[in-house]
Design a protein around this motif. Structure first.
Motif, PDB file in Angstrom:
ATOM      1  N   ILE A  41       0.839  -1.206   0.000  1.00 48.92           N
ATOM      2  CA  ILE A  41       0.000   0.000   0.000  1.00 48.92           C
ATOM      3  C   ILE A  41       0.868   1.248   0.000  1.00 48.92           C
ATOM      4  O   ILE A  41       0.645   2.183  -0.781  1.00 48.92           O
ATOM      5  CB  ILE A  41      -0.939   0.001   1.223  1.00 48.92           C
ATOM      6  N   ALA A  42       1.885   1.265   0.854  1.00 49.05           N
ATOM      7  CA  ALA A  42       2.761   2.433   0.947  1.00 49.05           C
ATOM      8  C   ALA A  42       3.502   2.676  -0.371  1.00 49.05           C
ATOM      9  O   ALA A  42       3.588   3.822  -0.851  1.00 49.05           O
ATOM     10  CB  ALA A  42       3.751   2.241   2.088  1.00 49.05           C
ATOM     11  N   LEU A  43       4.038   1.608  -0.967  1.00 44.29           N
ATOM     12  CA  LEU A  43       4.779   1.751  -2.225  1.00 44.29           C
ATOM     13  C   LEU A  43       3.853   2.153  -3.369  1.00 44.29           C
ATOM     14  O   LEU A  43       4.222   2.963  -4.227  1.00 44.29           O
ATOM     15  CB  LEU A  43       5.504   0.449  -2.557  1.00 44.29           C
ATOM     16  N   ALA A  44       2.648   1.585  -3.382  1.00 43.48           N
ATOM     17  CA  ALA A  44       1.692   1.937  -4.441  1.00 43.48           C
ATOM     18  C   ALA A  44       1.341   3.413  -4.376  1.00 43.48           C
ATOM     19  O   ALA A  44       1.271   4.096  -5.413  1.00 43.48           O
ATOM     20  CB  ALA A  44       0.435   1.084  -4.311  1.00 43.48           C
ATOM     21  N   ARG A  45       1.144   3.925  -3.174  1.00 41.73           N
ATOM     22  CA  ARG A  45       0.767   5.330  -3.027  1.00 41.73           C
ATOM     23  C   ARG A  45       1.918   6.280  -3.344  1.00 41.73           C
ATOM     24  O   ARG A  45       1.690   7.380  -3.858  1.00 41.73           O
ATOM     25  CB  ARG A  45       0.244   5.571  -1.616  1.00 41.73           C
ATOM     26  N   SER A  46       3.145   5.846  -3.067  1.00 48.59           N
ATOM     27  CA  SER A  46       4.283   6.734  -3.314  1.00 48.59           C
ATOM     28  C   SER A  46       4.800   6.641  -4.745  1.00 48.59           C
ATOM     29  O   SER A  46       5.181   7.657  -5.338  1.00 48.59           O
ATOM     30  CB  SER A  46       5.415   6.420  -2.330  1.00 48.59           C
ATOM     31  N   LEU A  47       4.798   5.439  -5.315  1.00 53.07           N
ATOM     32  CA  LEU A  47       5.371   5.248  -6.647  1.00 53.07           C
ATOM     33  C   LEU A  47       4.350   5.319  -7.778  1.00 53.07           C
ATOM     34  O   LEU A  47       4.720   5.519  -8.936  1.00 53.07           O
ATOM     35  CB  LEU A  47       6.103   3.895  -6.707  1.00 53.07           C
ATOM     36  N   ARG A  48       3.067   5.094  -7.457  1.00 52.76           N
ATOM     37  CA  ARG A  48       1.998   5.094  -8.452  1.00 52.76           C
ATOM     38  C   ARG A  48       2.317   4.198  -9.663  1.00 52.76           C
ATOM     39  O   ARG A  48       2.401   4.659 -10.814  1.00 52.76           O
ATOM     40  CB  ARG A  48       1.712   6.519  -8.954  1.00 52.76           C
ATOM     41  N   PRO A  49       2.508   2.891  -9.427  1.00 58.27           N
ATOM     42  CA  PRO A  49       2.730   1.973 -10.558  1.00 58.27           C
ATOM     43  C   PRO A  49       1.476   1.899 -11.420  1.00 58.27           C
ATOM     44  O   PRO A  49       0.395   2.314 -11.007  1.00 58.27           O
ATOM     45  CB  PRO A  49       3.006   0.634  -9.865  1.00 58.27           C
ATOM     46  N   ASP A  50       1.621   1.356 -12.618  1.00 61.14           N
ATOM     47  CA  ASP A  50       0.462   1.191 -13.501  1.00 61.14           C
ATOM     48  C   ASP A  50      -0.391   0.012 -13.067  1.00 61.14           C
ATOM     49  O   ASP A  50      -1.619   0.027 -13.245  1.00 61.14           O
ATOM     50  CB  ASP A  50       0.930   0.986 -14.945  1.00 61.14           C
ATOM     51  N   VAL A  51       0.252  -1.019 -12.508  1.00 60.43           N
ATOM     52  CA  VAL A  51      -0.448  -2.227 -12.063  1.00 60.43           C
ATOM     53  C   VAL A  51       0.246  -2.760 -10.814  1.00 60.43           C
ATOM     54  O   VAL A  51       1.482  -2.740 -10.729  1.00 60.43           O
ATOM     55  CB  VAL A  51      -0.443  -3.330 -13.157  1.00 60.43           C
ATOM     56  N   CYS A  52      -0.545  -3.243  -9.857  1.00 56.74           N
ATOM     57  CA  CYS A  52      -0.010  -3.929  -8.683  1.00 56.74           C
ATOM     58  C   CYS A  52      -0.353  -5.412  -8.774  1.00 56.74           C
ATOM     59  O   CYS A  52      -1.504  -5.767  -9.035  1.00 56.74           O
ATOM     60  CB  CYS A  52      -0.601  -3.353  -7.397  1.00 56.74           C
ATOM     61  N   LEU A  53       0.625  -6.253  -8.577  1.00 54.19           N
ATOM     62  CA  LEU A  53       0.456  -7.704  -8.613  1.00 54.19           C
ATOM     63  C   LEU A  53       0.573  -8.199  -7.171  1.00 54.19           C
ATOM     64  O   LEU A  53       1.664  -8.186  -6.595  1.00 54.19           O
ATOM     65  CB  LEU A  53       1.535  -8.322  -9.500  1.00 54.19           C
ATOM     66  N   LEU A  54      -0.543  -8.615  -6.569  1.00 56.00           N
ATOM     67  CA  LEU A  54      -0.579  -8.904  -5.146  1.00 56.00           C
ATOM     68  C   LEU A  54      -0.919 -10.359  -4.847  1.00 56.00           C
ATOM     69  O   LEU A  54      -1.868 -10.912  -5.418  1.00 56.00           O
ATOM     70  CB  LEU A  54      -1.630  -8.026  -4.448  1.00 56.00           C
ATOM     71  N   ASP A  55      -0.156 -10.951  -3.923  1.00 57.41           N
ATOM     72  CA  ASP A  55      -0.519 -12.256  -3.368  1.00 57.41           C
ATOM     73  C   ASP A  55      -1.670 -12.051  -2.389  1.00 57.41           C
ATOM     74  O   ASP A  55      -1.859 -10.961  -1.844  1.00 57.41           O
ATOM     75  CB  ASP A  55       0.697 -12.854  -2.655  1.00 57.41           C
ATOM     76  N   ILE A  56      -2.460 -13.090  -2.143  1.00 57.37           N
ATOM     77  CA  ILE A  56      -3.556 -12.968  -1.178  1.00 57.37           C
ATOM     78  C   ILE A  56      -3.059 -13.193   0.235  1.00 57.37           C
ATOM     79  O   ILE A  56      -3.272 -12.369   1.135  1.00 57.37           O
ATOM     80  CB  ILE A  56      -4.691 -13.964  -1.507  1.00 57.37           C
ATOM     81  N   ARG A  57      -2.375 -14.311   0.467  1.00 59.63           N
ATOM     82  CA  ARG A  57      -1.953 -14.660   1.814  1.00 59.63           C
ATOM     83  C   ARG A  57      -0.606 -14.033   2.141  1.00 59.63           C
ATOM     84  O   ARG A  57       0.435 -14.497   1.687  1.00 59.63           O
ATOM     85  CB  ARG A  57      -1.880 -16.182   1.965  1.00 59.63           C
ATOM     86  N   MET A  58      -0.636 -12.948   2.916  1.00 59.29           N
ATOM     87  CA  MET A  58       0.573 -12.290   3.394  1.00 59.29           C
ATOM     88  C   MET A  58       0.382 -11.947   4.861  1.00 59.29           C
ATOM     89  O   MET A  58      -0.757 -11.720   5.303  1.00 59.29           O
ATOM     90  CB  MET A  58       0.871 -11.016   2.577  1.00 59.29           C
ATOM     91  N   PRO A  59       1.444 -11.906   5.638  1.00 61.86           N
ATOM     92  CA  PRO A  59       1.309 -11.601   7.071  1.00 61.86           C
ATOM     93  C   PRO A  59       0.839 -10.169   7.300  1.00 61.86           C
ATOM     94  O   PRO A  59       1.098  -9.281   6.494  1.00 61.86           O
ATOM     95  CB  PRO A  59       2.728 -11.810   7.605  1.00 61.86           C
ATOM     96  N   GLY A  60       0.134  -9.961   8.414  1.00 60.12           N
ATOM     97  CA  GLY A  60      -0.357  -8.627   8.716  1.00 60.12           C
ATOM     98  C   GLY A  60      -1.463  -8.228   7.766  1.00 60.12           C
ATOM     99  O   GLY A  60      -2.520  -8.868   7.706  1.00 60.12           O
ATOM    100  N   THR A  61      -1.229  -7.191   6.993  1.00 60.40           N
ATOM    101  CA  THR A  61      -2.198  -6.749   5.983  1.00 60.40           C
ATOM    102  C   THR A  61      -2.124  -7.686   4.786  1.00 60.40           C
ATOM    103  O   THR A  61      -1.118  -7.730   4.086  1.00 60.40           O
ATOM    104  CB  THR A  61      -1.878  -5.309   5.534  1.00 60.40           C
ATOM    105  N   ASP A  62      -3.196  -8.453   4.542  1.00 63.52           N
ATOM    106  CA  ASP A  62      -3.144  -9.435   3.455  1.00 63.52           C
ATOM    107  C   ASP A  62      -3.460  -8.779   2.115  1.00 63.52           C
ATOM    108  O   ASP A  62      -3.715  -7.570   2.024  1.00 63.52           O
ATOM    109  CB  ASP A  62      -4.071 -10.617   3.736  1.00 63.52           C
ATOM    110  N   GLY A  63      -3.451  -9.597   1.065  1.00 58.98           N
ATOM    111  CA  GLY A  63      -3.652  -9.066  -0.271  1.00 58.98           C
ATOM    112  C   GLY A  63      -5.033  -8.497  -0.516  1.00 58.98           C
ATOM    113  O   GLY A  63      -5.197  -7.554  -1.292  1.00 58.98           O
TER     114      GLY A  63
END
Length: 219
Positions: A41-63
């Motif tokens: 989330i932090a990187l998406a907001r700062s870098l503004r990529p064209d597409v985010c590719l996210l896994d579902i199962r991640m620790p803490g804040t999941d996909g």
């Protein structure tokens, strides 16, 4: 135009593998990697990529939570998200789409399908793994009466467009359709775009649902 991609997965080897697959594409660039949803989330907001590719199962804040924060209906400037996971579970599919994902793939999808999903998301379109698409269509069919109909197209479909539509309804990706119909990948993309316009569809799932409704009408 180069599509800038952010990858988020808690396993470094998986991130490296996805980067290698995407780096084989001349018009895709991986600009950052995240190890969990909060970092994504932090990187998406700062870098503004064209597409985010996210896994579902991640620790803490999941996909799924990250998808809602990056691409959800309440986000002022959403960034397209493609969810990629090892787990082929319907509840994950529905949750990801409800959260705002523009695509859903399994990690064994391969380089061509992965690239297709990234390009589709960057265009504002959606691409879902073929086997998942088929299940979504079957679930839709189970809720429709046998006399279900499909609205007529805004313009008549050509014979080749009908061929492409039938292939989309079977859950085939653009590369597979190109091989089966012996046409170029760019021609497939042109036909898919034309079908979306003529059938007033937002994505490939809606194209497949339209095809299903048309089949019911013929029956």
């Amino acid at each position: 135009m180069t599509v800038r991609v952010l990858i988020a997965d808690d396993q470094q080897l998986v991130r490296a593998g996805l980067r290698v697959l995407l780096d084989t594409q001349p018009d895709i660039e991986v600009i950052a990697e995240a190890a969990d949803g909060a970092e994504a989330i932090a990187l998406a907001r700062s870098l503004r990529p064209d597409v985010c590719l996210l896994d579902i199962r991640m620790p803490g804040t999941d996909g799924l939570e990250a998808t809602r924060a990056i691409a959800g209906p309440d986000v002022a400037e959403p960034i397209p998200v493609v969810v990629i996971t090892t787990f082929d579970l319907d509840e994950y599919v529905y949750a990801a789409l409800r959260a705002g994902a523009r695509g859903f793939l399994l990690k064994d999808a391969g380089a061509a399908m992965l690239a297709d999903a990234v390009h589709a998301a960057a265009r504002g379109d959606a691409l879902i793994a073929p086997n998942v698409t088929v299940r979504l269509i079957e679930a839709f069919a189970g809720t429709e009466p046998a006399s279900g109909t499909a609205a007529p197209p805004l313009e008549p479909l050509t014979a080749r467009e009908r061929d492409v539509l039938a292939a989309v309804a079977r859950g085939l990706g653009n590369t597979e359709i190109a091989g089966e119909l012996h046409i170029s990948l760019s021609t497939v993309k042109t036909h898919v775009a034309s079908l979306m316009t003529k059938l007033d569809a937002r994505n490939r799932v809606e194209l497949a649902i339209w095809a299903l409704g048309a089949a019911h009408r013929r029956d």
